[in-house]
Design a protein around this motif. Structure first.
Motif, PDB file in Angstrom:
ATOM      1  N   LEU A  62       0.852  -1.192   0.000  1.00  0.00           N
ATOM      2  CA  LEU A  62       0.000   0.000   0.000  1.00  0.00           C
ATOM      3  C   LEU A  62       0.894   1.251   0.000  1.00  0.00           C
ATOM      4  O   LEU A  62       0.643   2.214  -0.747  1.00  0.00           O
ATOM      5  CB  LEU A  62      -0.905  -0.036   1.246  1.00  0.00           C
ATOM      6  CG  LEU A  62      -2.001   1.006   1.303  1.00  0.00           C
ATOM      7  CD1 LEU A  62      -2.938   0.884   0.099  1.00  0.00           C
ATOM      8  CD2 LEU A  62      -2.802   0.852   2.601  1.00  0.00           C
ATOM      9  N   ALA A  63       1.968   1.190   0.786  1.00  0.00           N
ATOM     10  CA  ALA A  63       2.887   2.337   0.863  1.00  0.00           C
ATOM     11  C   ALA A  63       3.551   2.598  -0.494  1.00  0.00           C
ATOM     12  O   ALA A  63       3.751   3.752  -0.883  1.00  0.00           O
ATOM     13  CB  ALA A  63       3.941   2.089   1.933  1.00  0.00           C
ATOM     14  N   ARG A  64       3.865   1.544  -1.228  1.00  0.00           N
ATOM     15  CA  ARG A  64       4.459   1.740  -2.574  1.00  0.00           C
ATOM     16  C   ARG A  64       3.492   2.509  -3.470  1.00  0.00           C
ATOM     17  O   ARG A  64       3.886   3.384  -4.232  1.00  0.00           O
ATOM     18  CB  ARG A  64       4.735   0.382  -3.238  1.00  0.00           C
ATOM     19  CG  ARG A  64       6.000  -0.302  -2.813  1.00  0.00           C
ATOM     20  CD  ARG A  64       6.114  -1.652  -3.512  1.00  0.00           C
ATOM     21  NE  ARG A  64       6.507  -1.572  -4.904  1.00  0.00           N
ATOM     22  CZ  ARG A  64       6.293  -2.541  -5.800  1.00  0.00           C
ATOM     23  NH1 ARG A  64       5.678  -3.664  -5.440  1.00  0.00           N
ATOM     24  NH2 ARG A  64       6.675  -2.397  -7.047  1.00  0.00           N
ATOM     25  N   LEU A  65       2.219   2.148  -3.374  1.00  0.00           N
ATOM     26  CA  LEU A  65       1.218   2.836  -4.206  1.00  0.00           C
ATOM     27  C   LEU A  65       1.063   4.299  -3.766  1.00  0.00           C
ATOM     28  O   LEU A  65       1.031   5.217  -4.584  1.00  0.00           O
ATOM     29  CB  LEU A  65      -0.137   2.136  -4.099  1.00  0.00           C
ATOM     30  CG  LEU A  65      -0.263   0.744  -4.719  1.00  0.00           C
ATOM     31  CD1 LEU A  65      -1.638   0.155  -4.433  1.00  0.00           C
ATOM     32  CD2 LEU A  65      -0.029   0.810  -6.235  1.00  0.00           C
ATOM     33  N   GLN A  66       0.987   4.461  -2.414  1.00  0.00           N
ATOM     34  CA  GLN A  66       0.741   5.817  -1.886  1.00  0.00           C
ATOM     35  C   GLN A  66       1.895   6.765  -2.185  1.00  0.00           C
ATOM     36  O   GLN A  66       1.690   7.977  -2.298  1.00  0.00           O
ATOM     37  CB  GLN A  66       0.494   5.739  -0.371  1.00  0.00           C
ATOM     38  CG  GLN A  66      -0.891   5.179  -0.073  1.00  0.00           C
ATOM     39  CD  GLN A  66      -1.050   4.727   1.375  1.00  0.00           C
ATOM     40  OE1 GLN A  66      -0.064   4.358   2.024  1.00  0.00           O
ATOM     41  NE2 GLN A  66      -2.281   4.762   1.873  1.00  0.00           N
ATOM     42  N   ALA A  67       3.093   6.213  -2.323  1.00  0.00           N
ATOM     43  CA  ALA A  67       4.252   7.066  -2.616  1.00  0.00           C
ATOM     44  C   ALA A  67       4.127   7.720  -4.000  1.00  0.00           C
ATOM     45  O   ALA A  67       4.673   8.785  -4.241  1.00  0.00           O
ATOM     46  CB  ALA A  67       5.529   6.243  -2.542  1.00  0.00           C
ATOM     47  N   GLN A  68       3.395   7.101  -4.873  1.00  0.00           N
ATOM     48  CA  GLN A  68       3.335   7.619  -6.259  1.00  0.00           C
ATOM     49  C   GLN A  68       1.962   8.113  -6.697  1.00  0.00           C
ATOM     50  O   GLN A  68       1.851   8.817  -7.681  1.00  0.00           O
ATOM     51  CB  GLN A  68       3.769   6.509  -7.230  1.00  0.00           C
ATOM     52  CG  GLN A  68       5.213   6.111  -7.054  1.00  0.00           C
ATOM     53  CD  GLN A  68       5.652   5.167  -8.166  1.00  0.00           C
ATOM     54  OE1 GLN A  68       5.290   5.341  -9.318  1.00  0.00           O
ATOM     55  NE2 GLN A  68       6.419   4.171  -7.805  1.00  0.00           N
ATOM     56  N   HIS A  69       0.907   7.651  -5.992  1.00  0.00           N
ATOM     57  CA  HIS A  69      -0.445   7.959  -6.485  1.00  0.00           C
ATOM     58  C   HIS A  69      -1.393   8.304  -5.337  1.00  0.00           C
ATOM     59  O   HIS A  69      -1.078   8.079  -4.162  1.00  0.00           O
ATOM     60  CB  HIS A  69      -0.988   6.753  -7.273  1.00  0.00           C
ATOM     61  CG  HIS A  69      -0.154   6.434  -8.487  1.00  0.00           C
ATOM     62  ND1 HIS A  69      -0.129   7.244  -9.604  1.00  0.00           N
ATOM     63  CD2 HIS A  69       0.727   5.421  -8.736  1.00  0.00           C
ATOM     64  CE1 HIS A  69       0.708   6.740 -10.498  1.00  0.00           C
ATOM     65  NE2 HIS A  69       1.241   5.645  -9.994  1.00  0.00           N
TER      66      HIS A  69
END
Ligand code: DGY
Length: 332
Positions: free
Chosen positions: A21-28
């Motif tokens: 989830l953090a990977r997604l939140q970092a970019q989007h």
């Protein structure tokens, strides 16, 4: 001059591990909303209206749902199976579908093999028998099981997971393997460890010869209801049936009939036509059935690996790159 990539709208419709989830939140910009929970349905619908990408699993995505997502570019499914998605509708809209092949192969084959062992050796039944305090003297023949090693293993569907089940049977348990698939697999080239140990066999012949029949079929128009009364009727007296693919490839009333009135010894089922299995399904408590709650890939390691691959797929598509695992849609 470098440009900052534009943040896009991502809707997560089934919980992801925090690191992904953090990977997604970092970019989007990410909304997490589970449409199976009534209280989250309004948030799901609102996010759908502006979503560029969806990520999740185990939820029907049909043409009506897609119509509520006018900007959608990609769906990243945290599953290898894609039967929850309306493939024609996706193709017509030019929406890309990604999935998670490969990372769950060995774990799902382990689950299937545990069903083979459980049904043949009556593991669940006998463990419950001990738990219930019946073990007061040595067991008699009425509680004996049946050997697995050396038995003929029939596999319907010979993709990655079917082949992994075959390896366990042929190399670990000395089982001759018969498999049925649309086309024979070039074993010498694609699965050399099975060369000379597995043979492509017509469906009826496989059902007549196998002691244990394992269905590892994806759900499609061709496979829906494939195992019916005729097919169960062809199986060897005392044979075992295991399903680790998709529930709807089996006509459950025909399976029940074969268990109640035919000569089928037992069934091990990880998948059902309706999931979760309805409380009133006779398969839930049938004495000859070992039923699991669709846990083929459900280990910590494998579910995490699936989430990593699905997240990578989504990020790659949103970045305009080719994703690691795209599912080829029918011509739109
Ligand atoms: C899959 O990945 O398709 C498994 O069956 C879990 O849904």
């Amino acid at each position: 001059m470098s440009t900052t990539p534009t943040r896009q709208q991502v809707l997560v419709f089934r919980e992801l591990p925090p690191d992904q989830l953090a990977r997604l939140q970092a970019q989007h910009d990410v909304t997490v909303a589970n449409p199976r929970l009534l209280e989250q349905l309004p948030a799901f619908r609102a996010a759908l209206a502006t979503a560029d990408g969806l990520i999740g699993s185990s939820y029907k995505v049909d043409a009506a749902l897609l119509a509520c997502a006018p900007q959608l570019k990609v769906i990243s499914s945290v599953s290898v199976g894609v039967d929850n998605y309306d493939l024609q509708a996706l193709a017509a809209r030019g929406i890309m579908l990604c999935h998670t092949p490969g990372v769950l192969t060995e774990t799902t084959a382990d689950t299937v093999f545990s069903l083979i062992m459980a049904t043949s050796r009556r593991l669940v039944e006998l463990a419950n028998w001990v738990r219930e305090g019946h073990w007061t003297s040595n067991i008699g023949e009425d509680l004996f099981g049946w050997d697995v090693h050396g038995k003929t293993l029939g596999i319907l569907g010979f993709g990655r997971i079917g082949q992994a089940v075959a390896r366990r049977g042929a190399l670990g348990f000395g089982m001759p393997v018969l498999y049925h698939s649309r086309r024979p697999v070039d074993l010498a080239k694609d699965a050399p460890e099975l060369a000379g140990k597995a043979s492509h066999t017509p469906l009826d012949e496989l059902l007549q010869r196998a002691d244990i029949v394992v269905a590892m079929l994806p759900l499609s128009n061709e496979t829906r209801g494939l195992m019916g009364a005729r097919e169960f009727g062809l199986m060897k007296p005392g044979a075992i049936f295991v399903n680790g693919g998709r529930g709807a490839t089996v006509q459950e009333t025909a399976l029940l009939h074969a268990l109640n009135h035919g000569t089928l010894r037992a069934a091990g089922l990880d998948v059902f036509a309706t999931e979760p299995l309805p409380m009133d399904s006779p398969l839930r408590t049938h004495p000859k059935v070992t039923a699991l709650p669709h846990i083929g890939s459900a280990t910590f390691e494998t579910r995490h690996a699936m989430a990593v691959l699905a997240t990578s797929n989504l990020l790659q598509v949103l970045a305009g790159e080719t994703p690691q695992a795209v599912f080829e849609l029918p011509p739109g």
